[in-house]
Design a protein around this motif. Structure first.
Motif, PDB file in Angstrom:
ATOM      1  N   TYR A   1      37.150 -50.875  53.949  1.00 62.06           N
ATOM      2  CA  TYR A   1      36.664 -52.173  54.435  1.00 62.06           C
ATOM      3  C   TYR A   1      36.043 -52.986  53.308  1.00 62.06           C
ATOM      4  O   TYR A   1      36.323 -54.183  53.157  1.00 62.06           O
ATOM      5  N   ALA A   2      35.192 -52.318  52.481  1.00 60.56           N
ATOM      6  CA  ALA A   2      34.563 -53.024  51.362  1.00 60.56           C
ATOM      7  C   ALA A   2      35.610 -53.470  50.351  1.00 60.56           C
ATOM      8  O   ALA A   2      35.517 -54.565  49.786  1.00 60.56           O
ATOM      9  N   TRP A   3      36.611 -52.654  50.132  1.00 53.44           N
ATOM     10  CA  TRP A   3      37.676 -52.999  49.194  1.00 53.44           C
ATOM     11  C   TRP A   3      38.472 -54.198  49.706  1.00 53.44           C
ATOM     12  O   TRP A   3      38.788 -55.113  48.974  1.00 53.44           O
ATOM     13  N   LYS A   4      38.775 -54.183  51.019  1.00 53.57           N
ATOM     14  CA  LYS A   4      39.548 -55.272  51.616  1.00 53.57           C
ATOM     15  C   LYS A   4      38.761 -56.576  51.605  1.00 53.57           C
ATOM     16  O   LYS A   4      39.337 -57.647  51.395  1.00 53.57           O
ATOM     17  N   LYS A   5      37.448 -56.511  51.808  1.00 50.21           N
ATOM     18  CA  LYS A   5      36.610 -57.711  51.800  1.00 50.21           C
ATOM     19  C   LYS A   5      36.343 -58.231  50.391  1.00 50.21           C
ATOM     20  O   LYS A   5      35.813 -59.318  50.218  1.00 50.21           O
ATOM     21  N   GLY A   6      36.708 -57.444  49.364  1.00 53.12           N
ATOM     22  CA  GLY A   6      36.521 -57.900  47.980  1.00 53.12           C
ATOM     23  C   GLY A   6      35.164 -57.581  47.407  1.00 53.12           C
ATOM     24  O   GLY A   6      34.763 -58.176  46.423  1.00 53.12           O
ATOM     25  N   ALA A   7      34.420 -56.649  48.022  1.00 56.68           N
ATOM     26  CA  ALA A   7      33.094 -56.314  47.507  1.00 56.68           C
ATOM     27  C   ALA A   7      33.160 -55.589  46.173  1.00 56.68           C
ATOM     28  O   ALA A   7      32.195 -55.581  45.428  1.00 56.68           O
TER      29      ALA A   7
ATOM     30  N   MET B   1      34.525 -33.521  57.622  1.00 58.96           N
ATOM     31  CA  MET B   1      35.723 -34.354  57.535  1.00 58.96           C
ATOM     32  C   MET B   1      35.539 -35.662  58.297  1.00 58.96           C
ATOM     33  O   MET B   1      36.019 -36.716  57.866  1.00 58.96           O
ATOM     34  N   ILE B   2      34.817 -35.629  59.414  1.00 56.96           N
ATOM     35  CA  ILE B   2      34.500 -36.863  60.137  1.00 56.96           C
ATOM     36  C   ILE B   2      33.606 -37.754  59.269  1.00 56.96           C
ATOM     37  O   ILE B   2      33.819 -38.966  59.159  1.00 56.96           O
ATOM     38  N   PHE B   3      32.629 -37.148  58.626  1.00 60.57           N
ATOM     39  CA  PHE B   3      31.725 -37.895  57.739  1.00 60.57           C
ATOM     40  C   PHE B   3      32.507 -38.518  56.577  1.00 60.57           C
ATOM     41  O   PHE B   3      32.337 -39.709  56.268  1.00 60.57           O
ATOM     42  N   LEU B   4      33.381 -37.765  55.958  1.00 59.70           N
ATOM     43  CA  LEU B   4      34.183 -38.290  54.847  1.00 59.70           C
ATOM     44  C   LEU B   4      35.151 -39.363  55.338  1.00 59.70           C
ATOM     45  O   LEU B   4      35.413 -40.342  54.630  1.00 59.70           O
ATOM     46  N   GLY B   5      35.676 -39.210  56.541  1.00 57.06           N
ATOM     47  CA  GLY B   5      36.552 -40.233  57.104  1.00 57.06           C
ATOM     48  C   GLY B   5      35.815 -41.540  57.334  1.00 57.06           C
ATOM     49  O   GLY B   5      36.350 -42.622  57.050  1.00 57.06           O
ATOM     50  N   GLU B   6      34.593 -41.458  57.861  1.00 58.43           N
ATOM     51  CA  GLU B   6      33.791 -42.667  58.048  1.00 58.43           C
ATOM     52  C   GLU B   6      33.517 -43.349  56.716  1.00 58.43           C
ATOM     53  O   GLU B   6      33.587 -44.577  56.604  1.00 58.43           O
ATOM     54  N   LEU B   7      33.208 -42.565  55.700  1.00 57.57           N
ATOM     55  CA  LEU B   7      32.978 -43.163  54.385  1.00 57.57           C
ATOM     56  C   LEU B   7      34.250 -43.771  53.811  1.00 57.57           C
ATOM     57  O   LEU B   7      34.208 -44.816  53.163  1.00 57.57           O
ATOM     58  N   ALA B   8      35.387 -43.140  54.038  1.00 56.80           N
ATOM     59  CA  ALA B   8      36.653 -43.692  53.544  1.00 56.80           C
ATOM     60  C   ALA B   8      36.974 -45.002  54.259  1.00 56.80           C
ATOM     61  O   ALA B   8      37.458 -45.959  53.626  1.00 56.80           O
TER      62      ALA B   8
ATOM     63  N   ILE C   1      25.509 -45.119  48.196  1.00 56.68           N
ATOM     64  CA  ILE C   1      26.124 -44.444  49.348  1.00 56.68           C
ATOM     65  C   ILE C   1      27.024 -43.305  48.891  1.00 56.68           C
ATOM     66  O   ILE C   1      26.942 -42.184  49.396  1.00 56.68           O
ATOM     67  N   PHE C   2      27.879 -43.572  47.914  1.00 53.21           N
ATOM     68  CA  PHE C   2      28.810 -42.531  47.486  1.00 53.21           C
ATOM     69  C   PHE C   2      28.134 -41.478  46.617  1.00 53.21           C
ATOM     70  O   PHE C   2      28.594 -40.338  46.546  1.00 53.21           O
ATOM     71  N   ASP C   3      27.027 -41.835  45.983  1.00 51.62           N
ATOM     72  CA  ASP C   3      26.247 -40.834  45.270  1.00 51.62           C
ATOM     73  C   ASP C   3      25.592 -39.876  46.263  1.00 51.62           C
ATOM     74  O   ASP C   3      25.557 -38.658  46.051  1.00 51.62           O
ATOM     75  N   LEU C   4      25.089 -40.409  47.360  1.00 55.56           N
ATOM     76  CA  LEU C   4      24.519 -39.548  48.394  1.00 55.56           C
ATOM     77  C   LEU C   4      25.591 -38.695  49.056  1.00 55.56           C
ATOM     78  O   LEU C   4      25.323 -37.565  49.475  1.00 55.56           O
TER      79      LEU C   4
END
Length: 124
Positions: free
Chosen positions: A114-120, A102-109, A75-78
């Motif tokens: 979320y992934a960081w908080k879930k421990g992924a 900026m909206i696209f980058l905000g969604e990715l952030a 995802i982040f490579d794309l």
């Protein structure tokens, strides 16, 4: 009537390319068959990638976190692949293009948080 003599150099080139590619594929196979031994020893059949026998079955399942990290990497490579053409064409798109990115980058952030908080991203 068609003059097909113009295609003769192309056919000769394709024939030479076919012969050379076949030689590069089948010649080493033939030489190894003629010169190699046909009885593999225990040393030849041993592990060669890591140097020691596998701990468990090679068909064991991977932890799901491996796949999550791989998907996040893609995802982040794309995202980086989308940033380069956007940066080049920013003068053409102007403010609407900048706001959209900026909206696209905000969604990715938000997704990364979320992934960081879930421990992924945690690896044990």
């Amino acid at each position: 009537m068609l003059d097909l003599s113009q295609y003769l150099p192309i056919l000769i080139f394709l024939g030479i390319a076919l012969l050379l590619s076949a030689a590069f594929v089948f010649l080493p196979i033939g030489v190894s068959y003629l010169t190699g031994s046909r009885s593999p020893s225990a040393e030849k059949l041993s592990e060669y990638e890591c140097g020691f026998p596998a701990f468990e079955d090679s068909r064991s399942q991977f932890d799901v976190r491996f796949y999550l990290v791989a998907i996040l990497f893609i995802i982040f490579d794309l995202e980086a692949a989308f940033l380069f053409p956007w940066a080049v064409s920013l003068d053409l798109t102007g403010w609407p293009g900048w706001i959209t990115m900026m909206i696209f980058l905000g969604e990715l952030a938000i997704g990364l948080a979320y992934a960081w908080k879930k421990g992924a991203l945690d690896w044990e």
